[in-house]
Design a protein around this motif. Sequence first.
Motif, PDB file in Angstrom:
ATOM      1  N   MET A   1       3.910 -14.543 -10.069  1.00 11.81           N
ATOM      2  CA  MET A   1       4.479 -13.724  -9.011  1.00 11.81           C
ATOM      3  C   MET A   1       3.459 -12.678  -8.574  1.00 11.81           C
ATOM      4  N   LYS A   2       3.326 -12.529  -7.292  1.00 14.10           N
ATOM      5  CA  LYS A   2       2.370 -11.575  -6.729  1.00 14.10           C
ATOM      6  C   LYS A   2       2.908 -10.150  -6.842  1.00 14.10           C
ATOM      7  N   LYS A   3       2.041  -9.245  -7.270  1.00  8.88           N
ATOM      8  CA  LYS A   3       2.427  -7.838  -7.376  1.00  8.88           C
ATOM      9  C   LYS A   3       2.423  -7.204  -5.990  1.00  8.88           C
ATOM     10  N   ASP A   4       3.361  -6.318  -5.759  1.00  9.41           N
ATOM     11  CA  ASP A   4       3.361  -5.567  -4.512  1.00  9.41           C
ATOM     12  C   ASP A   4       2.682  -4.218  -4.739  1.00  9.41           C
ATOM     13  N   MET A   5       2.578  -3.444  -3.681  1.00  7.11           N
ATOM     14  CA  MET A   5       1.865  -2.167  -3.784  1.00  7.11           C
ATOM     15  C   MET A   5       2.577  -1.192  -4.726  1.00  7.11           C
ATOM     16  N   TYR A   6       3.886  -1.309  -4.845  1.00 11.11           N
ATOM     17  CA  TYR A   6       4.627  -0.418  -5.738  1.00 11.11           C
ATOM     18  C   TYR A   6       4.327  -0.734  -7.202  1.00 11.11           C
ATOM     19  N   GLU A   7       4.321  -2.009  -7.549  1.00  9.08           N
ATOM     20  CA  GLU A   7       4.015  -2.396  -8.928  1.00  9.08           C
ATOM     21  C   GLU A   7       2.569  -2.063  -9.281  1.00  9.08           C
ATOM     22  N   ASP A   8       1.671  -2.287  -8.349  1.00  4.58           N
ATOM     23  CA  ASP A   8       0.257  -1.971  -8.577  1.00  4.58           C
ATOM     24  C   ASP A   8       0.073  -0.470  -8.821  1.00  4.58           C
ATOM     25  N   ALA A   9       0.694   0.345  -7.975  1.00  5.79           N
ATOM     26  CA  ALA A   9       0.594   1.800  -8.139  1.00  5.79           C
ATOM     27  C   ALA A   9       1.279   2.247  -9.431  1.00  5.79           C
ATOM     28  N   ALA A  10       2.405   1.628  -9.751  1.00  2.00           N
ATOM     29  CA  ALA A  10       3.115   1.974 -10.987  1.00  2.00           C
ATOM     30  C   ALA A  10       2.217   1.727 -12.193  1.00  2.00           C
ATOM     31  N   GLU A  11       1.538   0.601 -12.218  1.00  6.85           N
ATOM     32  CA  GLU A  11       0.638   0.292 -13.328  1.00  6.85           C
ATOM     33  C   GLU A  11      -0.491   1.308 -13.427  1.00  6.85           C
ATOM     34  N   ARG A  12      -1.086   1.656 -12.305  1.00  2.00           N
ATOM     35  CA  ARG A  12      -2.173   2.642 -12.315  1.00  2.00           C
ATOM     36  C   ARG A  12      -1.690   4.006 -12.791  1.00  2.00           C
ATOM     37  N   LEU A  13      -0.513   4.425 -12.335  1.00  2.00           N
ATOM     38  CA  LEU A  13       0.035   5.716 -12.759  1.00  2.00           C
ATOM     39  C   LEU A  13       0.365   5.714 -14.249  1.00  2.00           C
ATOM     40  N   LEU A  14       0.906   4.615 -14.735  1.00  2.00           N
ATOM     41  CA  LEU A  14       1.218   4.521 -16.160  1.00  2.00           C
ATOM     42  C   LEU A  14      -0.045   4.604 -17.007  1.00  2.00           C
ATOM     43  N   ILE A  15      -1.076   3.907 -16.583  1.00  2.00           N
ATOM     44  CA  ILE A  15      -2.345   3.939 -17.315  1.00  2.00           C
ATOM     45  C   ILE A  15      -2.918   5.355 -17.304  1.00  2.00           C
ATOM     46  N   ASN A  16      -2.948   5.975 -16.132  1.00  2.00           N
ATOM     47  CA  ASN A  16      -3.472   7.341 -16.027  1.00  2.00           C
ATOM     48  C   ASN A  16      -2.637   8.345 -16.814  1.00  2.00           C
ATOM     49  N   GLY A  17      -1.333   8.088 -16.910  1.00  2.00           N
ATOM     50  CA  GLY A  17      -0.449   8.977 -17.651  1.00  2.00           C
ATOM     51  C   GLY A  17      -0.394   8.665 -19.140  1.00  2.00           C
ATOM     52  N   HIS A  31      10.422   1.248  -9.322  1.00  2.00           N
ATOM     53  CA  HIS A  31      11.706   1.576  -8.699  1.00  2.00           C
ATOM     54  C   HIS A  31      11.718   3.045  -8.252  1.00  2.00           C
ATOM     55  N   SER A  32      11.202   3.918  -9.095  1.00  2.00           N
ATOM     56  CA  SER A  32      11.128   5.336  -8.751  1.00  2.00           C
ATOM     57  C   SER A  32      10.267   5.543  -7.501  1.00  2.00           C
ATOM     58  N   LEU A  33       9.120   4.885  -7.456  1.00  2.00           N
ATOM     59  CA  LEU A  33       8.234   5.004  -6.293  1.00  2.00           C
ATOM     60  C   LEU A  33       8.915   4.484  -5.032  1.00  2.00           C
ATOM     61  N   ARG A  34       9.590   3.346  -5.146  1.00  2.00           N
ATOM     62  CA  ARG A  34      10.274   2.744  -3.990  1.00  2.00           C
ATOM     63  C   ARG A  34      11.359   3.668  -3.443  1.00  2.00           C
ATOM     64  N   SER A  35      12.215   4.150  -4.325  1.00  2.00           N
ATOM     65  CA  SER A  35      13.340   4.966  -3.856  1.00  2.00           C
ATOM     66  C   SER A  35      12.861   6.293  -3.269  1.00  2.00           C
ATOM     67  N   ARG A  36      11.862   6.911  -3.891  1.00  2.00           N
ATOM     68  CA  ARG A  36      11.358   8.175  -3.350  1.00  2.00           C
ATOM     69  C   ARG A  36      10.597   7.968  -2.038  1.00  2.00           C
ATOM     70  N   ILE A  55       3.914   9.982  -2.026  1.00  2.00           N
ATOM     71  CA  ILE A  55       4.670   9.895  -3.280  1.00  2.00           C
ATOM     72  C   ILE A  55       3.745   9.594  -4.454  1.00  2.00           C
ATOM     73  N   VAL A  56       2.800   8.678  -4.271  1.00  2.00           N
ATOM     74  CA  VAL A  56       1.862   8.353  -5.350  1.00  2.00           C
ATOM     75  C   VAL A  56       1.027   9.580  -5.707  1.00  2.00           C
ATOM     76  N   HIS A  57       0.538  10.282  -4.699  1.00  2.00           N
ATOM     77  CA  HIS A  57      -0.266  11.486  -4.939  1.00  2.00           C
ATOM     78  C   HIS A  57       0.558  12.555  -5.674  1.00  2.00           C
ATOM     79  N   THR A  58       1.777  12.755  -5.231  1.00  2.00           N
ATOM     80  CA  THR A  58       2.657  13.740  -5.853  1.00  2.00           C
ATOM     81  C   THR A  58       2.965  13.370  -7.305  1.00  2.00           C
ATOM     82  N   THR A  59       3.207  12.087  -7.537  1.00  2.00           N
ATOM     83  CA  THR A  59       3.502  11.617  -8.898  1.00  2.00           C
ATOM     84  C   THR A  59       2.295  11.803  -9.801  1.00  2.00           C
ATOM     85  N   GLN A  60       1.135  11.513  -9.270  1.00  2.00           N
ATOM     86  CA  GLN A  60      -0.098  11.682 -10.036  1.00  2.00           C
ATOM     87  C   GLN A  60      -0.261  13.149 -10.453  1.00  2.00           C
TER      88      GLN A  60
END
Length: 78
Positions: A1-17, A31-36, A55-60
């Motif tokens: 299954m192909k990852k979308d931009m939300y899953e890709d960003a989620a993975e990067r944020l998790l790694i950085n966090g 899901h959090s990124l999508r809803s926000r 949202i990605v910048h704010t989460t970071q």
Amino acid sequence: MKKDMYEDAAERLLINGRYKLINKNVKWMSHSLRSRTKSLMRYQNLNEKEAFNEIVHTTQDALSTTDFRKYYDNNLVS
């Protein structure tokens, strides 16, 4: 299954966090990124890409603050 931009960003944020890159965490964060993003699009009249980037910048930034870090620690597996 192909990852979308939300899953890709989620993975990067998790790694950085320094959270575990497990399916449960990726699903929760994407899901959090999508809803926000949808909320920001609605309230700030932004397109999806603009809202998503904000949202990605704010989460970071939030991952480096103590109060928000507690919130993420309560919802993610470290």
